[in-house]
Design a protein around this motif. Structure first.
Motif, PDB file in Angstrom:
ATOM      1  N   VAL A 251       4.527  47.805  65.496  1.00 41.75           N
ATOM      2  CA  VAL A 251       3.320  47.857  65.925  1.00 41.75           C
ATOM      3  C   VAL A 251       3.688  45.780  66.439  1.00 41.75           C
ATOM      4  O   VAL A 251       3.554  45.629  67.198  1.00 41.75           O
ATOM      5  CB  VAL A 251       2.693  47.337  64.804  1.00 41.75           C
ATOM      6  CG1 VAL A 251       1.573  46.424  64.983  1.00 41.75           C
ATOM      7  CG2 VAL A 251       2.072  48.603  64.641  1.00 41.75           C
TER       8      VAL A 251
ATOM      9  N   ALA B 173      -3.860  49.953  75.221  1.00 42.74           N
ATOM     10  CA  ALA B 173      -3.059  49.717  74.331  1.00 42.74           C
ATOM     11  C   ALA B 173      -1.605  49.946  75.183  1.00 42.74           C
ATOM     12  O   ALA B 173      -1.591  51.108  75.905  1.00 42.74           O
ATOM     13  CB  ALA B 173      -3.046  50.822  72.622  1.00 42.74           C
TER      14      ALA B 173
ATOM     15  N   ASN C 199       2.797  44.197  70.173  1.00 48.52           N
ATOM     16  CA  ASN C 199       2.215  43.076  70.291  1.00 48.52           C
ATOM     17  C   ASN C 199       2.062  41.725  71.041  1.00 48.52           C
ATOM     18  O   ASN C 199       2.010  41.447  71.322  1.00 48.52           O
ATOM     19  CB  ASN C 199       1.827  42.317  68.907  1.00 48.52           C
ATOM     20  CG  ASN C 199       1.073  43.147  67.585  1.00 48.52           C
ATOM     21  OD1 ASN C 199       0.267  44.298  68.646  1.00 48.52           O
ATOM     22  ND2 ASN C 199       0.321  43.734  66.421  1.00 48.52           N
TER      23      ASN C 199
ATOM     24  N   SER D 181       2.021  41.634  60.819  1.00 50.61           N
ATOM     25  CA  SER D 181       1.569  42.493  61.598  1.00 50.61           C
ATOM     26  C   SER D 181      -0.004  43.672  61.521  1.00 50.61           C
ATOM     27  O   SER D 181       1.108  44.833  61.379  1.00 50.61           O
ATOM     28  CB  SER D 181       2.713  43.224  62.581  1.00 50.61           C
ATOM     29  OG  SER D 181       3.538  42.197  63.592  1.00 50.61           O
TER      30      SER D 181
ATOM     31  N   LEU E  80       4.907  54.794  68.008  1.00 50.71           N
ATOM     32  CA  LEU E  80       4.445  52.991  66.889  1.00 50.71           C
ATOM     33  C   LEU E  80       4.765  53.841  65.718  1.00 50.71           C
ATOM     34  O   LEU E  80       4.022  55.259  65.645  1.00 50.71           O
ATOM     35  CB  LEU E  80       3.530  52.754  67.112  1.00 50.71           C
ATOM     36  CG  LEU E  80       3.544  51.329  68.314  1.00 50.71           C
ATOM     37  CD1 LEU E  80       2.820  50.827  68.049  1.00 50.71           C
ATOM     38  CD2 LEU E  80       4.645  50.547  68.482  1.00 50.71           C
TER      39      LEU E  80
ATOM     40  N   PHE F 267       3.010  48.551  60.814  1.00 49.84           N
ATOM     41  CA  PHE F 267       1.810  47.307  60.236  1.00 49.84           C
ATOM     42  C   PHE F 267       2.462  46.449  58.217  1.00 49.84           C
ATOM     43  O   PHE F 267       2.803  47.787  57.756  1.00 49.84           O
ATOM     44  CB  PHE F 267       0.586  48.328  60.235  1.00 49.84           C
ATOM     45  CG  PHE F 267      -0.360  48.214  60.346  1.00 49.84           C
ATOM     46  CD1 PHE F 267      -0.231  47.916  61.543  1.00 49.84           C
ATOM     47  CD2 PHE F 267      -0.104  50.092  61.004  1.00 49.84           C
ATOM     48  CE1 PHE F 267      -1.550  48.036  62.809  1.00 49.84           C
ATOM     49  CE2 PHE F 267      -0.934  50.107  62.132  1.00 49.84           C
ATOM     50  CZ  PHE F 267      -2.082  49.172  63.158  1.00 49.84           C
TER      51      PHE F 267
ATOM     52  N   ASN G 219       2.733  50.148  74.826  1.00 51.70           N
ATOM     53  CA  ASN G 219       3.654  49.807  74.400  1.00 51.70           C
ATOM     54  C   ASN G 219       5.428  49.919  74.970  1.00 51.70           C
ATOM     55  O   ASN G 219       4.890  51.249  75.772  1.00 51.70           O
ATOM     56  CB  ASN G 219       4.281  50.958  73.078  1.00 51.70           C
ATOM     57  CG  ASN G 219       5.210  50.938  71.960  1.00 51.70           C
ATOM     58  OD1 ASN G 219       5.574  49.921  71.751  1.00 51.70           O
ATOM     59  ND2 ASN G 219       5.401  52.197  71.571  1.00 51.70           N
TER      60      ASN G 219
ATOM     61  N   THR H 202      -6.677  55.822  63.903  1.00 54.11           N
ATOM     62  CA  THR H 202      -5.461  54.839  63.936  1.00 54.11           C
ATOM     63  C   THR H 202      -3.732  56.279  64.339  1.00 54.11           C
ATOM     64  O   THR H 202      -3.079  55.328  65.317  1.00 54.11           O
ATOM     65  CB  THR H 202      -5.048  54.247  62.324  1.00 54.11           C
ATOM     66  OG1 THR H 202      -6.315  53.767  62.648  1.00 54.11           O
ATOM     67  CG2 THR H 202      -4.019  53.528  62.562  1.00 54.11           C
TER      68      THR H 202
ATOM     69  N   LEU I   4      -3.217  46.119  65.737  1.00 55.11           N
ATOM     70  CA  LEU I   4      -2.260  46.495  67.320  1.00 55.11           C
ATOM     71  C   LEU I   4      -3.222  46.060  67.874  1.00 55.11           C
ATOM     72  O   LEU I   4      -4.261  45.659  68.709  1.00 55.11           O
ATOM     73  CB  LEU I   4      -2.088  47.772  67.111  1.00 55.11           C
ATOM     74  CG  LEU I   4      -2.056  48.076  68.389  1.00 55.11           C
ATOM     75  CD1 LEU I   4      -0.183  48.024  68.641  1.00 55.11           C
ATOM     76  CD2 LEU I   4      -2.090  49.789  69.187  1.00 55.11           C
TER      77      LEU I   4
ATOM     78  N   SER J  11      -8.066  43.253  68.964  1.00 56.09           N
ATOM     79  CA  SER J  11      -6.971  44.093  68.872  1.00 56.09           C
ATOM     80  C   SER J  11      -7.899  45.471  67.520  1.00 56.09           C
ATOM     81  O   SER J  11      -9.109  45.314  67.382  1.00 56.09           O
ATOM     82  CB  SER J  11      -6.125  42.793  66.747  1.00 56.09           C
ATOM     83  OG  SER J  11      -7.895  42.442  66.618  1.00 56.09           O
TER      84      SER J  11
ATOM     85  N   LEU K 231      -1.446  55.748  67.355  1.00 58.01           N
ATOM     86  CA  LEU K 231      -0.346  55.184  67.179  1.00 58.01           C
ATOM     87  C   LEU K 231       0.866  56.591  67.456  1.00 58.01           C
ATOM     88  O   LEU K 231       2.318  55.806  68.182  1.00 58.01           O
ATOM     89  CB  LEU K 231       0.099  54.478  65.607  1.00 58.01           C
ATOM     90  CG  LEU K 231      -0.357  53.164  64.793  1.00 58.01           C
ATOM     91  CD1 LEU K 231       0.151  53.110  63.379  1.00 58.01           C
ATOM     92  CD2 LEU K 231      -0.200  52.670  65.886  1.00 58.01           C
TER      93      LEU K 231
END
Length: 649
Positions: free
Chosen positions: A541, A532, A545, A603, A594, A599, A534, A585, A606, A574, A589
């Motif tokens: 998110v 993942a 993405n 979106s 994030l 969300f 960022n 989650t 993720l 995802s 995040l």
């Protein structure tokens, strides 16, 4: 994932060198020699079938203008096909770490190509006298790998057959489970005398697998003792009451004490389960997707749901465990699913347990000794740095106690696509799937195990089956028996590479931390690792993405551009909050910086990169090259080229 003592250095495996055509086509001479030899052998076979018959195609035909024109057209189209196929995905290369595909094992590839000119159809021995037997043998080979009984001389022997893929194998599991669960109700409705039938429909539907088979055999013995006229009459009476005759609506209308049964599966389950319930007519509403814990089925949640359904007297057809989820490679607690069934049995609720091991099935070779016995976890662990954790070992140990399993030879079996497999623990229930077509099947009931299943078309969903696929799987299993000494070389090599990838990914998160947040969202259980991303400064998110989509553009297959322009090939998937669970989650995040509130409807998931690590040459020991190191260098360069920042969204 906890580490244990590092495994000893892996020696050069020259047997592995002969297994594949190779990333560079290194074994082309071997494959060409094999194919030419056996193509000639096929031609000799044709010539020696009634050699007194003269050739039907004259030698002068090759000089005729029409012959030459046809040859020219054929060559032109084949050349065009060969050219356009160069745009295909380079599964053979260690630079491909995308979906569940890799190079093909030479024995399987050669066996399939060798068998194709014979064109056997494995629906019956009449048109496939050789490869039908091979397919039945493949089922026994896979049964042994899973820990199922595999001696055809034993009444409770397992049975397996090939399918086009895991989807059809999962459908077959549903068919068999429903047939066995519903049959005792048909016996009750037909009022068959002299059998120890359950007192009511609820009890009849909740017989255990073993009890259902015992009742089936009692019925078969009782029927055989009747006169021919009585036998025909009783057979017709019971058949009229079967779910296969009445249909779903008619059957459950006739048994109002029962509701339509549920199927319980983790939310990570493949979409084939939704397909299967629709195909059977049970309906998508009967599929209950249960939460996960760390991307693996939450066994406690399953147990709670089983207890609730038992109190409500809602029947359950099947509980599904996933042994290597398609998207994440995670392995469910199979032992926990079996424990949940034991709890249900204590409350008079019983159901089949099926394992969808389409991805992870062949990992079972790592746990299997040459004599078929199970290896201790400590023994397996000496070969790895992390694998297997105690829960993973328990999951593979529990396979032997499930009712049926899906395995895909065309995934970690390294065989051509079109070869999935279904295996059930006790073949006697398969009689309930029998279908008669007089022009194909004949000879009455055959009690001998091998003979009984030479009419495969009676029992399987397909009406035609490629015998060449069966030959390919059978030959691979003979060349590389399904134990840790032989076939186990392949998953051992790739799981070790996965551990190296996992360690390198964790170092990468530190190396690039100044410009990018990168995390392994959950520990790998098999040959699959996700990442993942960022960019620093982004908290949404949608922003993360957008960056991952740009990064994926560097990894995806693009038929409009030469493949050689791509350094590596990967895939994308995802994470959805309802799939991951609230706690997991929040942890993911939080690590990525994030905001969970970001969300929204646009979106709602993720995006992450997904790496399937099944190529055996990810670590090239011949040339001292690590494609894993090269990949992370590529990732760093790609992130720098993209500016390491989230684009405007």
């Amino acid at each position: 994932m906890s580490a244990h003592d590092a495994p000893p250095p892996e020696p050069r495996d020259h047997a592995l060198d002969a297994c594949f055509l190779g990333p560079y086509g290194e074994n082309n001479a071997l494959l060409e020699k094999i194919l030419v030899e056996f193509l000639r052998d096929h031609v000799y076979w044709r010539r020696n079938f009634h050699p007194e018959d003269p050739p039907a195609i004259g030698t002068a035909a090759a000089l005729h203008p029409d012959y030459l024109a046809f040859e020219a057209r054929m060559r032109r189209e084949l050349h065009q096909l060969s050219a356009v196929l160069k745009k295909s995905v380079p599964f053979h290369s260690p630079r491909y770490i995308g979906h569940m595909a890799s190079d093909l094992l030479l024995p399987g590839l050669a066996a399939q190509m060798l068998t194709l000119p014979y064109n056997p159809n494995n629906v019956t021995e009449d048109v496939a006298p050789v490869t039908v037997d091979m397919e039945v043998q493949v089922g026994l080979q896979l049964a042994r790998m899973l820990g199922y009984p595999h001696d055809p001389a034993q009444p409770a022997c397992a049975f397996g057959h090939l399918t086009s893929g895991g989807t059809l194998a999962n459908y077959q599991a549903l068919r068999l489970a429903l047939a066995l669960k519903a049959f005792p109700l048909a016996l009750r409705a037909a009022q068959v005398p002299d059998l120890d039938l359950p007192a009511d429909d609820w009890s009849a539907f909740n017989l255990s697998h073993a009890q259902g088979i015992a009742l089936l055999e009692a019925w078969q013995s009782w029927l055989a003792a009747q006169s021919p006229t009585q036998r025909a009459d009783w057979l017709a009476r019971v058949e009229r009451e079967r779910i296969e005759q009445r249909g779903i609506a008619g059957f459950f209308t006739a048994h109002p004490q029962l509701g339509v049964p549920r199927v319980l599966a983790p939310i990570t389950a493949h979409y084939s389960w939704s397909k299967g319930l629709k195909l059977l007519g049970l309906g998508r509403d009967q599929l209950e997707l249960l939460p996960t814990r760390g991307m693996r089925l939450d066994a406690d949640a399953l147990t709670e749901r089983v207890e609730q359904l038992a109190r409500e007297r809602t029947p359950v057809l099947m509980a599904v465990a996933v042994l290597g989820s398609t998207e994440y490679g995670t392995i469910d607690p199979v032992d926990g699913v079996l424990a949940a069934r034991e709890r249900g049995r204590a409350l008079c609720l019983d159901f089949a347990v099926h394992v969808d091991a389409a991805w992870g099935g062949y990992l079972a070779t790592l746990f299997r000794n040459e004599d078929g016995s199970l290896r201790r976890r400590e023994e397996v662990a000496r070969e790895f740095s992390y694998f297997p954790s105690p829960p993973i070992h328990r999951a593979f140990e529990a396979l032997a106690h499930t009712d049926s399993v899906t395995v895909d030879p065309h995934k970690l079996g390294y065989l051509p696509f079109g070869s999935g497999a279904f295996v059930c623990r006790d073949h006697r229930a398969v009689a309930l799937l029998g279908e008669r077509a007089d022009y194909v099947f004949h000879g009455g009931e055959r009690q001998d195990y091998m003979k009984r299943y030479r009419g495969l078309g009676q029992f399987v969903p397909e009406g035609s089956k490629p015998g060449a696929a069966a030959a390919a799987v059978y030959v691979v299993h003979k060349v590389l028996p399904l134990d840790h000494v032989h076939f186990g070389h392949l998953p051992r090599t790739t799981v070790r590479a996965t551990e190296i990838f996992y360690d390198r990914a964790r170092r990468f998160t530190q190396d690039i931390s100044a410009r990018m947040r990168v995390r392994v969202p959950f520990e790998p259980d098999s040959n699959l690792v996700c990442l993942a991303f960022n960019p620093h400064g982004n908290t949404t998110v949608a922003g993360a993405n957008a960056f991952v989509r740009r990064l994926y553009e560097e990894l995806r297959t693009d038929p409009n551009h030469p493949l050689q322009l791509k350094e590596f090939f990967g895939s994308i998937t995802s994470l959805r909050p309802e799939l991951v669970g609230a706690a997991q989650t929040a942890s993911i995040l939080g690590d990525l910086g994030l905001d969970p509130a970001s969300f929204d409807a646009d979106s709602d998931r993720l995006l992450i990169l997904r790496h399937t690590l099944m190529n055996p040459y990810l670590i090239d020991r011949e040339n001292d090259i690590s494609y894993i190191e090269l990949y992370f260098d590529f990732l760093a360069r790609s992130i720098d080229a993209l500016g390491g920042a989230a684009p405007a969204v």
